[in-house]
Enzyme design. Structure first.
Site, PDB file in Angstrom:
ATOM      1  N   ASP A  89      -3.746   7.595   8.389  1.00 24.22           N
ATOM      2  CA  ASP A  89      -4.726   6.718   9.024  1.00 24.22           C
ATOM      3  C   ASP A  89      -4.127   5.818  10.093  1.00 24.22           C
ATOM      4  O   ASP A  89      -4.742   4.834  10.498  1.00 24.22           O
ATOM      5  CB  ASP A  89      -5.418   5.859   7.965  1.00 24.22           C
ATOM      6  CG  ASP A  89      -4.430   5.033   7.147  1.00 24.22           C
ATOM      7  OD1 ASP A  89      -3.226   5.047   7.483  1.00 24.22           O
ATOM      8  OD2 ASP A  89      -4.848   4.375   6.172  1.00 24.22           O
TER       9      ASP A  89
ATOM     10  N   SER B 156       0.802  -1.226   0.000  1.00 23.48           N
ATOM     11  CA  SER B 156       0.000   0.000   0.000  1.00 23.48           C
ATOM     12  C   SER B 156       0.830   1.270   0.000  1.00 23.48           C
ATOM     13  O   SER B 156       0.314   2.343  -0.329  1.00 23.48           O
ATOM     14  CB  SER B 156      -0.938   0.011   1.214  1.00 23.48           C
ATOM     15  OG  SER B 156      -0.217  -0.144   2.418  1.00 23.48           O
TER      16      SER B 156
ATOM     17  N   HIS C  25      -0.518   4.616   7.017  1.00 27.22           N
ATOM     18  CA  HIS C  25       0.003   5.243   5.804  1.00 27.22           C
ATOM     19  C   HIS C  25       0.280   6.728   6.022  1.00 27.22           C
ATOM     20  O   HIS C  25      -0.380   7.380   6.836  1.00 27.22           O
ATOM     21  CB  HIS C  25      -0.997   5.065   4.662  1.00 27.22           C
ATOM     22  CG  HIS C  25      -1.429   3.644   4.477  1.00 27.22           C
ATOM     23  ND1 HIS C  25      -2.606   3.153   5.001  1.00 27.22           N
ATOM     24  CD2 HIS C  25      -0.817   2.605   3.861  1.00 27.22           C
ATOM     25  CE1 HIS C  25      -2.719   1.863   4.711  1.00 27.22           C
ATOM     26  NE2 HIS C  25      -1.636   1.501   4.014  1.00 27.22           N
TER      27      HIS C  25
END
Length: 423
Positions: A383, A95, A386
């Site tokens: 969050d 991610s 990230h």
């Protein structure tokens, strides 16, 4: 993603959350959380982003950010282009560099506030704006990379992004682990050459594959899965993770790749997600409030990965293999946060619970109870896992200098390079 063992590995009380359980809950449940949030809270989330409000004391609305002309031009670069790009990048990862692969693979209609600051719409990136890979593309004057699995609107003329959120370097650790991403690339490459041999035009020709930059940014999820173990047991797992990344480089090399850009992992012990795990005491926190054990694991992983890159560099004399130490760059954000105008370096912008970390393992960002920081607030973490666009822009600016890379070169020099750098 992880939970509970501090101070080099002691016993964990039964009331504490299992690290391994959290890890698998995150991997298996992130899709469900996002989908539910999108279906149930999309109007509310959109209103939140439009208003730019924050829900802890002192937060005030600030409205949507206005993109600069340069930003609008860069965002427009996602549209398909007619000719082949002089810059080609094939990216593999998780991610940290996923530009929409997970959303495409799982059919997620991600809602605002994801993507609120720059794109002003969700793009499948698990942050509020651009990623480091996006800033790299901008620096090379090439469009943002399209996800391999994105069915509509993809432009592969400047490369392909195989990175998908939740991916691991270890096979079987996730649906799209590094070995799967490599198979996807080989399929793309084989199919391209089949069409080329038939005289058909492809997004990337043989020269493009040969001159391409092959970027790898993966390993964080593997380490997170092991952090519940005592330190010495975590250390024992690192060689296997590094070996799979090394094998990935060797596989790409065997199929013509000669320019590699490899990222180490970041400061895991400074993530709000990790810091919010219940602990007996704060004895494992360093002077900046980060968990020493987790950061030591990250640093050791980077050392081992750098050593493997050096070994490959000696064997692959006609290749350029650049390793960039992301830990040093990302830890600096926390250690010297005031220099970057950041007030709360260990707090998530989008989460639940307010200070000190604004992270709740069961009420994460994109849930109906999310607490969101102001649009113009400067946070490191988006969050809890990230980075925000602000943080990614700082990381990218340092990375692009080449000062944190071995050999000490800039990625821009790889584009037209024909001679390997010996470091």
């Amino acid at each position: 993603m992880t939970s509970g063992l501090m101070n080099g590995g002691g016993s964990v009380s039964a009331t504490k959350i299992s690290l391994r359980l959290q890890y698998y809950v995150l991997l298996a449940g992130v899709g469900a959380v996002v989908v539910v949030a999108c279906l149930k809270y999309m109007p509310a989330a959109a209103a939140v982003a439009a208003a730019g409000y924050g829900s802890w004391p002192g937060a005030q609305g600030s409205g949507l950010a206005v993109a600069t002309r340069a930003g609008e031009a860069a965002a427009a670069s996602e549209k398909a282009s007619g000719g082949r790009s002089p810059v080609v990048i094939f990216n593999f990862g998780d991610s940290n560099s996923d530009t929409g692969g997970m959303a495409a693979a799982n059919g997620m209609n991600i809602a605002l506030p994801e993507g609120r600051t720059f794109f002003r719409r969700p793009t499948g990136r698990l942050t509020d704006g651009r990623l480091v890979i996006d800033f790299i593309c901008e620096s090379l004057n090439t469009p943002y990379l399209s996800p391999y699995l994105k069915a509509l609107g993809s432009d592969f003329s400047n490369g392909v992004n195989f990175a998908i959120g939740g991916s691991t370097a270890t096979p079987g650790g996730s649906p799209f682990s590094l070995d799967v991403q490599l198979h996807q690339f080989l399929y793309f490459r084989t199919r391209s050459f089949e069409l080329i041999n038939k005289g058909q035009r492809t997004p990337i020709d043989g020269e493009g594959f040969r001159k391409a930059i092959y970027a790898i940014d993966i390993g964080q999820n593997d380490l997170s899965a092991y952090l519940h173990l005592p330190y010495d047991e975590v250390v024992a797992k690192i060689p296997l993770v590094v070996a799979h990344i090394k094998f990935g480089i060797e596989t790409l090399y065997a199929h013509g790749a000669r320019k590699f850009w490899i990222h180490g992992t970041g400061a895991l012990g400074c993530l709000p997600q990790k810091l919010s795990i219940p602990r007996d005491d704060d004895s494992d926190l360093d002077g900046n409030g980060c968990l020493k054990k987790y950061n030591n694991v990250a640093k050791l992983f980077n050392e081992r990965l750098a050593e493997s890159c050096n070994q490959l560099r000696q064997r692959m004399a006609d290749a350029t293999i650049v390793f960039t130490d992301m830990f040093v760059i990302k830890y600096d954000l926390v250690a010297n946060h005031t220099k970057y105008g950041i007030e709360r370096p260990l707090m998530a912008c989008c989460g639940n619970g307010g200070p000190p970390y604004n992270y709740n393992h069961f009420k994460m960002c994109m849930s109906g109870e999310m607490q969101l920081c102001d649009m113009d607030a400067r946070f490191i973490s988006w969050d809890g896992v990230h980075l925000t666009e602000v943080a990614n822009s700082i990381v990218a600016s340092k990375l692009l200098t080449g000062d944190y890379s071995k050999p000490r070169i800039k990625i821009a020099s790889l584009v037209n390079s024909t001679t390997p750098h010996d470091g």
